[in-house]
Write a protein that holds these residues in place. Structure first.
Motif, PDB file in Angstrom:
ATOM      1  N   GLY A  82     -71.650  46.248  63.490  1.00 58.92           N
ATOM      2  CA  GLY A  82     -71.598  45.717  62.129  1.00 58.92           C
ATOM      3  C   GLY A  82     -70.502  46.378  61.324  1.00 58.92           C
ATOM      4  O   GLY A  82     -70.472  47.596  61.184  1.00 58.92           O
ATOM      5  N   ALA A  87     -71.219  49.760  55.316  1.00 59.75           N
ATOM      6  CA  ALA A  87     -71.890  50.840  56.050  1.00 59.75           C
ATOM      7  C   ALA A  87     -71.190  51.109  57.379  1.00 59.75           C
ATOM      8  O   ALA A  87     -70.954  52.274  57.750  1.00 59.75           O
ATOM      9  CB  ALA A  87     -73.349  50.480  56.284  1.00 59.75           C
ATOM     10  N   GLU A 124     -67.817  43.627  65.169  1.00 61.86           N
ATOM     11  CA  GLU A 124     -68.039  42.792  63.977  1.00 61.86           C
ATOM     12  C   GLU A 124     -67.990  41.327  64.387  1.00 61.86           C
ATOM     13  O   GLU A 124     -67.008  40.872  64.959  1.00 61.86           O
ATOM     14  CB  GLU A 124     -66.987  43.111  62.909  1.00 61.86           C
ATOM     15  CG  GLU A 124     -66.991  42.159  61.727  1.00 61.86           C
ATOM     16  CD  GLU A 124     -68.379  41.921  61.097  1.00 61.86           C
ATOM     17  OE1 GLU A 124     -69.049  42.892  60.736  1.00 61.86           O
ATOM     18  OE2 GLU A 124     -68.783  40.734  60.989  1.00 61.86           O
ATOM     19  N   LEU A 184     -71.056  41.609  53.493  1.00 56.48           N
ATOM     20  CA  LEU A 184     -71.384  40.981  52.201  1.00 56.48           C
ATOM     21  C   LEU A 184     -70.374  41.332  51.126  1.00 56.48           C
ATOM     22  O   LEU A 184     -70.091  40.540  50.236  1.00 56.48           O
ATOM     23  CB  LEU A 184     -72.786  41.429  51.757  1.00 56.48           C
ATOM     24  CG  LEU A 184     -73.934  40.631  52.382  1.00 56.48           C
ATOM     25  CD1 LEU A 184     -75.253  41.359  52.202  1.00 56.48           C
ATOM     26  CD2 LEU A 184     -73.999  39.237  51.767  1.00 56.48           C
ATOM     27  N   VAL A 241     -69.415  39.449  47.371  1.00 55.21           N
ATOM     28  CA  VAL A 241     -70.086  40.377  46.446  1.00 55.21           C
ATOM     29  C   VAL A 241     -69.061  41.457  46.101  1.00 55.21           C
ATOM     30  O   VAL A 241     -68.954  42.456  46.793  1.00 55.21           O
ATOM     31  CB  VAL A 241     -71.311  40.996  47.145  1.00 55.21           C
ATOM     32  CG1 VAL A 241     -71.866  42.132  46.322  1.00 55.21           C
ATOM     33  CG2 VAL A 241     -72.364  39.933  47.385  1.00 55.21           C
ATOM     34  N   ILE A 262     -68.441  43.476  43.523  1.00 58.06           N
ATOM     35  CA  ILE A 262     -68.661  44.507  42.494  1.00 58.06           C
ATOM     36  C   ILE A 262     -69.106  45.788  43.191  1.00 58.06           C
ATOM     37  O   ILE A 262     -70.207  45.843  43.754  1.00 58.06           O
ATOM     38  CB  ILE A 262     -69.734  44.075  41.476  1.00 58.06           C
ATOM     39  CG1 ILE A 262     -69.355  42.724  40.855  1.00 58.06           C
ATOM     40  CG2 ILE A 262     -69.898  45.153  40.392  1.00 58.06           C
ATOM     41  CD1 ILE A 262     -70.486  42.053  40.106  1.00 58.06           C
ATOM     42  N   LEU A 300     -70.712  48.767  42.889  1.00 59.14           N
ATOM     43  CA  LEU A 300     -71.621  49.308  41.857  1.00 59.14           C
ATOM     44  C   LEU A 300     -71.418  50.819  41.677  1.00 59.14           C
ATOM     45  O   LEU A 300     -70.737  51.466  42.474  1.00 59.14           O
ATOM     46  CB  LEU A 300     -73.064  48.919  42.196  1.00 59.14           C
ATOM     47  CG  LEU A 300     -73.393  47.449  41.855  1.00 59.14           C
ATOM     48  CD1 LEU A 300     -74.744  47.033  42.416  1.00 59.14           C
ATOM     49  CD2 LEU A 300     -73.361  47.191  40.353  1.00 59.14           C
ATOM     50  N   ALA A 306     -73.153  41.888  68.932  1.00 58.20           N
ATOM     51  CA  ALA A 306     -74.033  42.697  69.787  1.00 58.20           C
ATOM     52  C   ALA A 306     -75.259  41.840  70.028  1.00 58.20           C
ATOM     53  O   ALA A 306     -75.888  41.382  69.073  1.00 58.20           O
ATOM     54  CB  ALA A 306     -74.413  43.971  69.050  1.00 58.20           C
ATOM     55  N   ARG A 326     -77.858  48.648  54.366  1.00 58.00           N
ATOM     56  CA  ARG A 326     -79.026  48.034  53.726  1.00 58.00           C
ATOM     57  C   ARG A 326     -80.241  47.977  54.639  1.00 58.00           C
ATOM     58  O   ARG A 326     -81.293  47.487  54.236  1.00 58.00           O
ATOM     59  CB  ARG A 326     -78.674  46.661  53.129  1.00 58.00           C
ATOM     60  CG  ARG A 326     -78.274  45.593  54.095  1.00 58.00           C
ATOM     61  CD  ARG A 326     -77.825  44.325  53.380  1.00 58.00           C
ATOM     62  NE  ARG A 326     -77.247  43.382  54.320  1.00 58.00           N
ATOM     63  CZ  ARG A 326     -77.939  42.444  54.967  1.00 58.00           C
ATOM     64  NH1 ARG A 326     -79.221  42.304  54.768  1.00 58.00           N
ATOM     65  NH2 ARG A 326     -77.329  41.642  55.812  1.00 58.00           N
ATOM     66  N   ARG A 358     -79.753  49.243  48.871  1.00 59.25           N
ATOM     67  CA  ARG A 358     -79.001  48.184  49.566  1.00 59.25           C
ATOM     68  C   ARG A 358     -77.582  48.042  49.050  1.00 59.25           C
ATOM     69  O   ARG A 358     -76.774  47.356  49.663  1.00 59.25           O
ATOM     70  CB  ARG A 358     -79.721  46.841  49.415  1.00 59.25           C
ATOM     71  CG  ARG A 358     -79.559  46.263  48.031  1.00 59.25           C
ATOM     72  CD  ARG A 358     -80.259  44.960  47.822  1.00 59.25           C
ATOM     73  NE  ARG A 358     -80.340  44.639  46.418  1.00 59.25           N
ATOM     74  CZ  ARG A 358     -79.408  43.966  45.739  1.00 59.25           C
ATOM     75  NH1 ARG A 358     -78.329  43.538  46.339  1.00 59.25           N
ATOM     76  NH2 ARG A 358     -79.557  43.731  44.454  1.00 59.25           N
ATOM     77  N   ILE A 407     -73.580  48.697  47.559  1.00 60.96           N
ATOM     78  CA  ILE A 407     -72.392  49.191  48.266  1.00 60.96           C
ATOM     79  C   ILE A 407     -72.272  50.727  48.298  1.00 60.96           C
ATOM     80  O   ILE A 407     -72.059  51.297  49.377  1.00 60.96           O
ATOM     81  CB  ILE A 407     -71.119  48.517  47.695  1.00 60.96           C
ATOM     82  CG1 ILE A 407     -71.165  47.019  48.011  1.00 60.96           C
ATOM     83  CG2 ILE A 407     -69.847  49.149  48.247  1.00 60.96           C
ATOM     84  CD1 ILE A 407     -70.079  46.185  47.342  1.00 60.96           C
TER      85      ILE A 407
END
Ligand code: FAD
Length: 397
Positions: free
Chosen positions: A22, A26, A45, A53, A59, A61, A63, A142, A338, A351, A353
């Protein structure tokens, strides 16, 4: 149900010390951290871009890295990636006091968060990982694991070349949905309440472009119809292929309806990008040795691997215990992002960033040190994280 028995002879095509499944925030952080410890790292990936995301999901932003009271709480790769996300320009939310130096008062007024361009962040992250020697395999899922003595001995992958196996000494599950945990037999839990439908997309209105954070809960009262009512009430779990496909189609319907409505006022209103992965927040997580809770605010954990604030409110600071990252049933498997261990309420905090980057860095360093996470010398892990600029304890802020 009908079954088809397959006989598989799967060639081993690669070997590495740390295998990361992934390439969201993360996975990026985990791969980067492990490579910087001098390990051979392969990052799998299934899309053809990094960021998950945070990029393909639109997404955009990043945070806050702060507690909302003027104090930074997340450091290391979490801060490095925030700065990288706007290296080639930002879209909005530029916190000058944090990035260029400002008073505590200014830092309290404006939290340490940015809005970035998804494409530039994805490419910048790819370049950084390549520079650090991470081997990225795009378009690669995977899909199962081989086990030996409670350890994953190989991860089976599928991509354009067909099916093959990669041997990795330790494995980081950064799939967002704890997919590898399920394949390997670690205990997992689902997000009880399920997810509301999201339809975030970018649009242009003639000149420039912007982010529309459209969700079904945003449908105004006057536009609610018999058709939208069931959608507003509906919740998505996110771990069933058919349900996810339906969710994405519902999201596209919402975007189209929204665009048609806006075009009546402005014929130049156009969508410019839609997400290429499902916009789902909380799905499945590992049941770790410790499960984080909102009551852990400012609680000291001897095995803390870093800290996060609460994007929803000012004040709280959470140390993340190493035990929230692994379950132990599979010795050489650790999670990041997440899908770490957090109860339903806390999950909404872990969850986002910055937390994904904090846990990714810790998982990557840990994976570079051991193939048995329960037996890891946590003090040594903490020493290595501190050497990388991470701060571990609230009392040290
Ligand atoms: C609508 C919405 C709004 C949000 N708003 C914000 C916000 O404003 N700010 C914020 O900070 N956070 C926000 N979040 C949360 C945040 O974006 C994500 O939780 C975070 O980016 C997750 O990172 P991750 O790396 O853990 O997982 P993901 O981003 O889900 O990455 C997982 C990656 O793994 C890949 N993958 C999955 N399975 C496999 C497999 N079997 N093999 C190979 N690859 C695989 C996926 O393609 C993906 O790239 C939002 C989320 C949603 C859905």
């Amino acid at each position: 149900m009908n079954y088809i028995a397959e006989t598989l002879h799967t060639p081993v095509t690669d070997e590495c010390e740390v295998l990361v499944a992934g390439g969201g925030v993360a996975g990026i952080a985990a791969a980067l951290a492990a490579a910087r410890q001098g390990k051979t790292v392969i990052l799998l990936e299934k899309q053809f871009m990094l960021g998950g995301l945070a990029t393909a999901g639109l997404v955009t932003i990043y945070l806050p890295l702060c507690d909302g009271m003027g104090t930074q709480v997340s450091f290391g790769i979490a801060e490095e990636l925030l700065r990288l996300s706007i290296k080639y320009g930002y879209e909005a939310k530029y916190p000058a006091a944090w990035l260029e130096g400002g008073s505590k008062e200014e830092k309290t007024k404006r939290r340490y968060e940015v809005r970035y361009n998804a494409q530039l962040f994805a490419i910048a992250a790819e370049q950084l990982l390549r520079k650090e020697g991470v081997k990225i395999l795009y378009g690669t899922s995977a899909c199962s694991v081989a086990m030996e003595d409670k350890k994953i001995s190989a991860v089976m992958i599928e991509n354009k070349s067909g099916r093959s196996a990669i041997k990795g000494k330790s494995v980081v599950d950064a799939t967002g949905d704890a997919d590898i945990c399920v394949m390997a037999g670690d205990e997992t839990a689902l997000f009880g309440p399920g997810n509301i439908l999201a339809a975030w997309h970018y649009f242009a209105e003639g000149k420039g472009y912007d982010l529309s954070m459209l969700g079904v809960s945003e449908i105004p009262e006057e536009d609610r119809t018999e058709e939208t009512a069931p959608l507003i009430a509906r919740r998505f779990q996110g771990i069933d292929g058919k349900e996810l496909s339906e969710m994405v189609q519902c999201s596209h319907d919402q975007i189209l309806a929204d665009v048609m409505k806006k075009q009546q006022k402005n014929p130049n209103y156009m969508p410019v990008t839609i997400a290429t992965i499902p916009q789902i927040r909380m799905t499945r997580r590992i049941v770790g040795k410790y499960t984080m809770d909102t009551a852990d605010d400012r609680k000291e954990f001897a095995d803390s691997i870093g800290m996060i604030g609460n994007w929803k409110k000012r004040g709280p600071v959470y140390e993340i215990p190493f035990r929230a990252l692994y379950g132990g049933a599979v010795k050489n498997l650790i999670t990041a992002g997440r899908n770490i261990s957090a109860g339903d309420a806390m999950w909404d905090v872990t969850r986002v960033i910055p937390a994904c980057a904090v846990t990714g860095e810790a998982a990557g360093v840990a994976a570079s040190m051991t193939d048995d996470f329960a037996a890891l010398d946590v003090a040594l892990l903490q020493k290595k994280l501190v050497e990388q600029g991470v701060r571990l304890f609230y009392r040290d802020l």
